[in-house]
Design a protein around this motif. Sequence first.
Motif, short mmCIF file in Angstrom:
data_model
loop_
_atom_site.label_atom_id
_atom_site.label_comp_id
_atom_site.label_asym_id
_atom_site.label_seq_id
_atom_site.Cartn_x
_atom_site.Cartn_y
_atom_site.Cartn_z
N LYS A 172 64.87 15.95 -15.99
CA LYS A 172 65.34 16.43 -17.28
C LYS A 172 65.68 15.23 -18.15
N LEU A 173 65.30 15.27 -19.41
CA LEU A 173 65.66 14.22 -20.35
C LEU A 173 65.86 14.83 -21.73
N SER A 174 66.40 14.05 -22.65
CA SER A 174 66.56 14.51 -24.02
C SER A 174 65.40 14.00 -24.86
N ASP A 175 65.24 14.57 -26.05
CA ASP A 175 64.21 14.06 -26.95
C ASP A 175 64.51 12.62 -27.35
N GLU A 176 65.79 12.25 -27.41
CA GLU A 176 66.15 10.86 -27.70
C GLU A 176 65.76 9.93 -26.55
N ASP A 177 65.96 10.38 -25.31
CA ASP A 177 65.50 9.60 -24.16
C ASP A 177 64.00 9.36 -24.25
N ALA A 178 63.26 10.43 -24.55
CA ALA A 178 61.80 10.34 -24.62
C ALA A 178 61.37 9.36 -25.69
N ALA A 179 62.04 9.40 -26.85
CA ALA A 179 61.68 8.49 -27.94
C ALA A 179 61.95 7.04 -27.57
N TRP A 180 62.99 6.79 -26.79
CA TRP A 180 63.27 5.42 -26.36
C TRP A 180 62.27 4.95 -25.31
N LEU A 181 61.93 5.83 -24.39
CA LEU A 181 60.99 5.47 -23.33
C LEU A 181 59.59 5.20 -23.88
N ALA A 182 59.18 5.99 -24.85
CA ALA A 182 57.82 5.86 -25.40
C ALA A 182 57.86 6.13 -26.89
N PRO A 183 58.21 5.13 -27.71
CA PRO A 183 58.40 5.33 -29.15
C PRO A 183 57.16 5.85 -29.87
N ASP A 184 55.97 5.54 -29.37
CA ASP A 184 54.74 5.93 -30.06
C ASP A 184 54.11 7.20 -29.51
N ALA A 185 54.78 7.84 -28.56
CA ALA A 185 54.21 9.04 -27.94
C ALA A 185 54.92 10.29 -28.43
N THR A 186 54.23 11.41 -28.36
CA THR A 186 54.86 12.69 -28.66
C THR A 186 55.72 13.11 -27.47
N LEU A 187 56.61 14.07 -27.70
CA LEU A 187 57.44 14.59 -26.62
C LEU A 187 56.56 15.20 -25.53
N GLU A 188 55.53 15.91 -25.95
CA GLU A 188 54.61 16.51 -24.97
C GLU A 188 53.94 15.44 -24.11
N GLU A 189 53.58 14.33 -24.72
CA GLU A 189 52.94 13.25 -23.97
C GLU A 189 53.89 12.61 -22.97
N VAL A 190 55.15 12.46 -23.36
CA VAL A 190 56.13 11.90 -22.43
C VAL A 190 56.34 12.83 -21.23
N LEU A 191 56.47 14.11 -21.48
CA LEU A 191 56.64 15.06 -20.38
C LEU A 191 55.40 15.08 -19.48
N ALA A 192 54.23 15.06 -20.08
CA ALA A 192 53.01 15.06 -19.29
C ALA A 192 52.89 13.80 -18.42
N ASP A 193 53.36 12.67 -18.96
CA ASP A 193 53.31 11.43 -18.19
C ASP A 193 54.25 11.50 -16.98
N LEU A 194 55.45 12.03 -17.18
CA LEU A 194 56.37 12.17 -16.05
C LEU A 194 55.82 13.12 -15.00
N ALA A 195 55.19 14.20 -15.46
CA ALA A 195 54.57 15.12 -14.52
C ALA A 195 53.42 14.46 -13.76
N ALA A 196 52.69 13.60 -14.44
CA ALA A 196 51.57 12.91 -13.79
C ALA A 196 52.05 11.98 -12.68
N HIS A 197 53.30 11.49 -12.79
CA HIS A 197 53.86 10.65 -11.74
C HIS A 197 54.26 11.46 -10.52
N GLY A 198 54.42 12.79 -10.68
CA GLY A 198 54.70 13.62 -9.52
C GLY A 198 55.75 14.68 -9.70
N ALA A 199 56.58 14.60 -10.74
CA ALA A 199 57.61 15.61 -10.95
C ALA A 199 56.99 16.96 -11.29
N ARG A 200 57.45 18.03 -10.63
CA ARG A 200 56.86 19.34 -10.85
C ARG A 200 57.48 20.10 -12.01
#
Length: 304
Positions: A172-200
Amino acid sequence: MTDQIQVIGEALVDVVEGGETHPGGSPMNIAVGLARLGHPTTLHARIGADAYGDLIRAHLDEAGVTLGPGTLVTGSTSTAIARVDADGKASYEFDIDWDIPAPDATGARLVHTGSIGALREPGASAVRAALGSAGGGTLLTLDPNIRPDVIGTRDEVLCRVADLAALCHVVKLSDEDAAWLAPDATLEEVLADLAAHGARFVVATRGSEGCLALVDGSWFSLPARPVVVADTIGAGDAFMSGLLHALLRDGTDRLLAVGEPLPDDAVRAALETALTSAALTVARAGANPPASAELDEALRASRE
């Protein structure tokens, strides 16, 4: 395996400008939230021998949270100076020491970690070791709750978050966390990347816009509950404790832990519970998550 929940991460005192003090720290708030909701919970943290430490211990004892070995130490307790703006939004300045022995999480039903505790060395290595040794069948969960000033460089944090996401079933993360982790990515892209690492089960909170989740390849978007905001201290933590409570309540945690598919209605029920828990918390000052009866009543009211 027991029903025991192990939470690993910082416990500190939020010192709000103006003089108020509240026990805090994202992992500690989540431990309190889970205990208030009826789950046997142990916190592995670092609590000093001072007045702030006494405040934290009293808060944990009242909630029914037990302390893991090595949690009580000599020296000072960590603090966060909290500044709340006109919209009730909080920002923090930290004074924290995070050096703990690796907890033994063997046999736990659920192990949760996050924030400074999961990402700041040297304690982050102990957290990683605990998750890696938890054993099959234990649900592993993460809330990065990014605090940029005290967790290292962006590259270091990105590596640690990716490593933990590969271990954890729920992130679980916030939209602010996502923006810090990947400033140029959309929220959907950040979630998809975390899922690609293995989180269900990956979910992002979006403040007044509710939450967005990606669970086993399916997207879910739910609105926030209407509420008059007192402040946002502990809002994301209450969301997380509500989410984990719902997974445990409905047995969905077992499906996640053993790799079985999750029914859509179970996902929505978990997210609705999390959003309701957060709404109850932001309606009052400080990190003050609901008890079980209060949450159940609010959920019943929302369905009428």
